[in-house]
Design an enzyme around this catalytic site. Structure first.
Site, PDB file in Angstrom:
ATOM      1  CG  HIS A 123     -14.734  14.201 -12.582  1.00 38.37           C
ATOM      2  ND1 HIS A 123     -13.855  15.255 -12.708  1.00 38.37           N
ATOM      3  CD2 HIS A 123     -14.294  13.477 -11.526  1.00 38.37           C
ATOM      4  CE1 HIS A 123     -12.922  15.159 -11.777  1.00 38.37           C
ATOM      5  NE2 HIS A 123     -13.170  14.093 -11.044  1.00 38.37           N
ATOM      6  CG  ASP A 153     -14.173  17.982 -14.753  1.00 37.14           C
ATOM      7  OD1 ASP A 153     -15.338  17.615 -14.502  1.00 37.14           O
ATOM      8  OD2 ASP A 153     -13.170  17.407 -14.292  1.00 37.14           O
ATOM      9  CB  SER A 227     -11.919  15.221  -8.119  1.00 38.71           C
ATOM     10  OG  SER A 227     -10.955  14.498  -8.825  1.00 38.71           O
TER      11      SER A 227
END
Length: 379
Positions: A123, A153, A227
């Site tokens: 993402h 992911d 992230s």
């Protein structure tokens, strides 16, 4: 009598002073070991103290953690009335173009090899037109997307720079709840930041963040921009790739989630070698065993899944599995409520054989089947 007392007064005082000095400087003459006592008094508090700094762990891991900046060109949404054919004709006739703007976002990544391969989240770089990587030493480079896996992911990038420091890799399987961990990343674009906490839980799943979930949970502060960054142990070894937070405000609330490094490295290897992730597949649909059925079959801890359907001519169908079978173990590993079994099969290479232990109409059986290749997801 008074004269005698005065005569003895000073000798007695001098004798007492001499005894004190001898006891202080020569205790061994009287069987006293002040050295051991002092040693115990000094070392006992030191033994109860923990590490006072994690700077060595940071020095080991931080050079391999990068900041990632992405940009993509997006068209601004037109008002709903412009979907009408008349208005579209008007726009085209008058050469009125839909406005475009550059959308920017940020994240983190981890250098896994000196050749320049990086792990980050899907993402973070999804649909990006340009990916800029900034290293801790100030160097920067444009990155190439090698592959991406939405179901976990994870994504792999490649940069071309010399003298890259890769991160040492730890063993997440041996990580325990309560272990100290550090999160390294680029929260809110502040630049590289280190936060500290503990492992709050392992094996978290069912959060519907991705198809394959086996998260490490931590209370180390993880915020937007972290992230794709590193979760490391107290020695600086990579335990996971920070992926998500649970938050009602958008900021850290003490629940961060990381993908274990062993899973991340396996996915990275597939993406580099094949351009996609190769996952095993049995071709079955299952559900967790109801408590009453588990009790009737004397299954402890509700370990087991019930087969509710098989894919025609799939591996399970060809091996003889049928609806109603209760799967309890795969290669002697408990399947739990199905999550562990699904991850085990997904990690098995197609063509490898597995032993499936089942209960069919109260009878225990074992079926061997070759794992197939999971079909591509339909768009």
């Amino acid at each position: 009598m008074k004269a005698v007392f005065q005569f003895l007064q000073w000798p007695v005082i001098c004798g007492l002073l001499a005894a004190i000095i001898i006891l202080d400087h020569f205790p061994s003459l009287f069987g006293i070991d002040n050295h051991n006592n002092q040693s115990q008094q000094i070392t006992a508090p030191a033994m109860s103290q923990g590490p006072y700094s994690y700077s060595q762990a940071v020095m080991s891991a931080a050079p391999a953690v990068v900041n990632i900046y992405t940009s993509k060109l997006v068209k601004e949404q037109l008002p709903p009335q412009f979907s009408d054919p008349f208005f579209r004709y008007f726009l085209q006739r008058n050469n009125i173009r839909q406005k475009e703007r550059v959308q920017r976002s940020l994240g983190s990544g981890v250098i896994i090899s000196p050749e320049g391969y990086l792990l980050t989240n899907h993402h973070v770089i999804n649909e990006a037109d340009e990916i800029l990587v900034l290293l801790q030493d100030g160097r920067e480079a444009l990155a190439t997307a090698i592959g991406s896996d939405p179901e976990s992911d994870l994504a792999v990038l490649k940069i071309n720079l010399d003298d890259l420091e890769s991160i040492p890799v730890g063993d997440p399987a041996s990580a325990m709840v309560g272990d100290v961990v550090l999160a390294i990343g680029n929260p809110y674009g502040f630049g590289q930041t280190v936060t500290q906490g503990i492992i709050s839980a392992t094996g978290r799943y069912g959060l519907k963040l991705s198809t394959y979930e086996n998260f490490i949970q931590t209370d180390a502060a993880i915020n937007p921009g972290n992230s794709g960054g590193a979760l490391v142990d107290a020695q600086g070894n990579l335990l996971g790739i920070n992926t998500a937070i649970y938050s009602k405000t958008g900021g850290s609330q003490g629940i961060g989630l990381a993908i274990p490094s062993d899973l991340a490295l396996r996915i990275m290897s597939d993406l580099v070698q094949y351009g996609k992730v190769i996952r095993g597949w049995l071709g079955i649909e299952v559900q967790a065993i109801p408590a009453a059925l588990a009790q009737a079959n004397q299954l402890q801890g509700n370990n087991g899944v019930v087969v509710t359907g098989t894919y025609p001519n799939g591996p399970a169908d060809q091996s003889g599995l049928i609806s109603g079978d209760i799967i309890t173990r795969i290669n002697n590993q408990p399947v739990g409520d199905g999550h562990a079994g699904m991850n085990f099969i997904a990690a098995t290479r197609p063509g490898e054989s597995v032993a499936i232990e089942i209960i069919r109409q109260g009878q225990k059986m074992k079926i061997d089947t070759a794992v197939g290749t999971r079909p591509e997801a339909e768009n």
